[in-house]
Design a protein around this motif. Structure first.
Motif, PDB file in Angstrom:
ATOM      1  N   VAL A  31      35.273  -5.114  36.287  1.00  0.00           N
ATOM      2  CA  VAL A  31      35.172  -6.245  35.420  1.00  0.00           C
ATOM      3  C   VAL A  31      33.956  -6.864  35.548  1.00  0.00           C
ATOM      4  CG1 VAL A  31      35.997  -8.487  34.932  1.00  0.00           C
ATOM      5  CG2 VAL A  31      37.675  -6.489  35.021  1.00  0.00           C
ATOM      6  N   THR A  32      33.568  -7.159  37.139  1.00  0.00           N
ATOM      7  CA  THR A  32      32.418  -7.982  37.516  1.00  0.00           C
ATOM      8  C   THR A  32      31.068  -7.003  36.961  1.00  0.00           C
ATOM      9  OG1 THR A  32      33.466  -8.609  39.641  1.00  0.00           O
ATOM     10  CG2 THR A  32      31.111  -8.615  39.640  1.00  0.00           C
ATOM     11  N   ILE A  33      31.252  -5.714  37.279  1.00  0.00           N
ATOM     12  CA  ILE A  33      29.925  -4.914  36.786  1.00  0.00           C
ATOM     13  C   ILE A  33      29.774  -5.048  35.261  1.00  0.00           C
ATOM     14  CG2 ILE A  33      29.173  -2.600  36.555  1.00  0.00           C
ATOM     15  CD1 ILE A  33      30.479  -2.004  39.152  1.00  0.00           C
ATOM     16  N   MET A  34      31.105  -4.787  34.597  1.00  0.00           N
ATOM     17  CA  MET A  34      30.911  -5.181  33.032  1.00  0.00           C
ATOM     18  C   MET A  34      30.700  -6.475  32.664  1.00  0.00           C
ATOM     19  SD  MET A  34      31.776  -1.971  32.540  1.00  0.00           S
ATOM     20  CE  MET A  34      30.828  -2.050  30.957  1.00  0.00           C
ATOM     21  N   LEU A  35      30.697  -7.517  33.545  1.00  0.00           N
ATOM     22  CA  LEU A  35      30.375  -8.890  32.912  1.00  0.00           C
ATOM     23  C   LEU A  35      28.881  -9.101  33.412  1.00  0.00           C
ATOM     24  CD1 LEU A  35      33.254 -11.077  33.935  1.00  0.00           C
ATOM     25  CD2 LEU A  35      32.387 -10.679  31.653  1.00  0.00           C
ATOM     26  N   GLY A  36      28.485  -8.414  34.331  1.00  0.00           N
ATOM     27  CA  GLY A  36      26.827  -8.269  34.716  1.00  0.00           C
ATOM     28  C   GLY A  36      26.346  -7.639  33.637  1.00  0.00           C
ATOM     29  N   ILE A  37      26.574  -6.491  33.082  1.00  0.00           N
ATOM     30  CA  ILE A  37      26.045  -5.758  32.213  1.00  0.00           C
ATOM     31  C   ILE A  37      25.687  -6.581  30.949  1.00  0.00           C
ATOM     32  CG2 ILE A  37      25.957  -3.750  30.417  1.00  0.00           C
ATOM     33  CD1 ILE A  37      27.046  -2.279  33.068  1.00  0.00           C
ATOM     34  N   TYR A  38      26.954  -7.191  30.721  1.00  0.00           N
ATOM     35  CA  TYR A  38      27.173  -8.012  29.122  1.00  0.00           C
ATOM     36  C   TYR A  38      26.224  -9.132  29.350  1.00  0.00           C
ATOM     37  CZ  TYR A  38      28.846 -11.341  25.715  1.00  0.00           C
ATOM     38  OH  TYR A  38      28.952 -12.162  24.707  1.00  0.00           O
ATOM     39  N   PHE A  39      26.253 -10.029  30.441  1.00  0.00           N
ATOM     40  CA  PHE A  39      25.336 -11.130  30.608  1.00  0.00           C
ATOM     41  C   PHE A  39      23.696 -10.688  30.767  1.00  0.00           C
ATOM     42  CE2 PHE A  39      29.204 -13.356  31.405  1.00  0.00           C
ATOM     43  CZ  PHE A  39      29.294 -14.357  30.311  1.00  0.00           C
ATOM     44  N   GLY A  40      23.568  -9.510  31.632  1.00  0.00           N
ATOM     45  CA  GLY A  40      22.053  -9.160  31.388  1.00  0.00           C
ATOM     46  C   GLY A  40      21.823  -8.877  30.065  1.00  0.00           C
ATOM     47  N   GLY A  41      22.542  -8.238  29.244  1.00  0.00           N
ATOM     48  CA  GLY A  41      22.070  -8.182  27.656  1.00  0.00           C
ATOM     49  C   GLY A  41      22.052  -9.391  27.102  1.00  0.00           C
ATOM     50  N   VAL A  42      22.768 -10.296  27.257  1.00  0.00           N
ATOM     51  CA  VAL A  42      22.557 -11.538  26.559  1.00  0.00           C
ATOM     52  C   VAL A  42      21.503 -12.258  27.002  1.00  0.00           C
ATOM     53  CG1 VAL A  42      23.670 -13.981  26.423  1.00  0.00           C
ATOM     54  CG2 VAL A  42      25.087 -12.040  26.347  1.00  0.00           C
ATOM     55  N   PHE A  43      20.826 -12.209  28.364  1.00  0.00           N
ATOM     56  CA  PHE A  43      19.913 -13.196  28.722  1.00  0.00           C
ATOM     57  C   PHE A  43      18.456 -12.087  28.594  1.00  0.00           C
ATOM     58  CE2 PHE A  43      23.222 -15.307  31.226  1.00  0.00           C
ATOM     59  CZ  PHE A  43      22.662 -16.653  30.348  1.00  0.00           C
ATOM     60  N   PHE A  44      18.642 -11.118  28.753  1.00  0.00           N
ATOM     61  CA  PHE A  44      17.352 -10.193  28.750  1.00  0.00           C
ATOM     62  C   PHE A  44      17.134  -8.969  27.796  1.00  0.00           C
ATOM     63  CE2 PHE A  44      18.472 -11.395  33.219  1.00  0.00           C
ATOM     64  CZ  PHE A  44      17.379 -12.474  33.388  1.00  0.00           C
ATOM     65  N   GLY A  45      18.195  -8.787  26.772  1.00  0.00           N
ATOM     66  CA  GLY A  45      18.314  -7.822  26.014  1.00  0.00           C
ATOM     67  C   GLY A  45      17.463  -8.251  24.564  1.00  0.00           C
ATOM     68  N   ALA A  46      17.561  -7.272  23.615  1.00  0.00           N
ATOM     69  CA  ALA A  46      16.835  -7.408  22.328  1.00  0.00           C
ATOM     70  C   ALA A  46      17.292  -8.735  21.542  1.00  0.00           C
ATOM     71  CB  ALA A  46      17.083  -6.300  21.408  1.00  0.00           C
ATOM     72  N   ARG A  47      18.579  -9.208  21.936  1.00  0.00           N
ATOM     73  CA  ARG A  47      19.098 -10.239  21.105  1.00  0.00           C
ATOM     74  C   ARG A  47      19.519 -11.494  22.070  1.00  0.00           C
ATOM     75  NH1 ARG A  47      23.807  -8.283  16.840  1.00  0.00           N
ATOM     76  NH2 ARG A  47      22.311  -7.033  15.706  1.00  0.00           N
ATOM     77  N   SER A  48      18.224 -11.448  23.050  1.00  0.00           N
ATOM     78  CA  SER A  48      18.689 -12.293  24.165  1.00  0.00           C
ATOM     79  C   SER A  48      18.439 -13.884  23.912  1.00  0.00           C
ATOM     80  CB  SER A  48      17.859 -12.022  25.416  1.00  0.00           C
ATOM     81  OG  SER A  48      16.404 -12.346  25.070  1.00  0.00           O
TER      82      SER A  48
END
Length: 91
Positions: A31-48
């Motif tokens: 769960v921690t890894i998945m949340l990290g991936i999700y929030f990484g996408g939110v802050f640094f991804g194409a739709r950040s």
């Protein structure tokens, strides 16, 4: 005999508890890894968030440019109509 049986049961219960703890730990890590991936996408991804803030800044700049161009257009239209009136008066 009953002492051996209780000892075996106790050992079995400890193993079960260790397995449950390992399962909970694995689930928490997942769960921690998945949340990290999700929030990484939110802050640094194409739709950040960063992209959204940059686009908002660009939007404000474009609004400012539109207002400036409207004023320039109004001044040029005024000049055009003045010249048109002078040309028609000269006929």
């Amino acid at each position: 005999m009953s002492e051996e049986l209780l000892k075996g049961y106790d050992e079995h219960a400890r193993r079960g508890q260790r397995l449950r703890q390992a399962g909970v730990l694995a689930l928490a890590a997942f769960v921690t890894i998945m949340l990290g991936i999700y929030f990484g996408g939110v802050f640094f991804g194409a739709r950040s968030l960063e992209v959204m803030l940059a686009l908002q800044g660009k939007k404000e700049q474009l609004k400012s440019d539109i207002e400036q161009l409207k004023q320039e257009n109004a001044a040029l239209q005024k000049k055009y109509f003045e010249l048109k009136m002078l040309f028609e008066a000269a006929k």
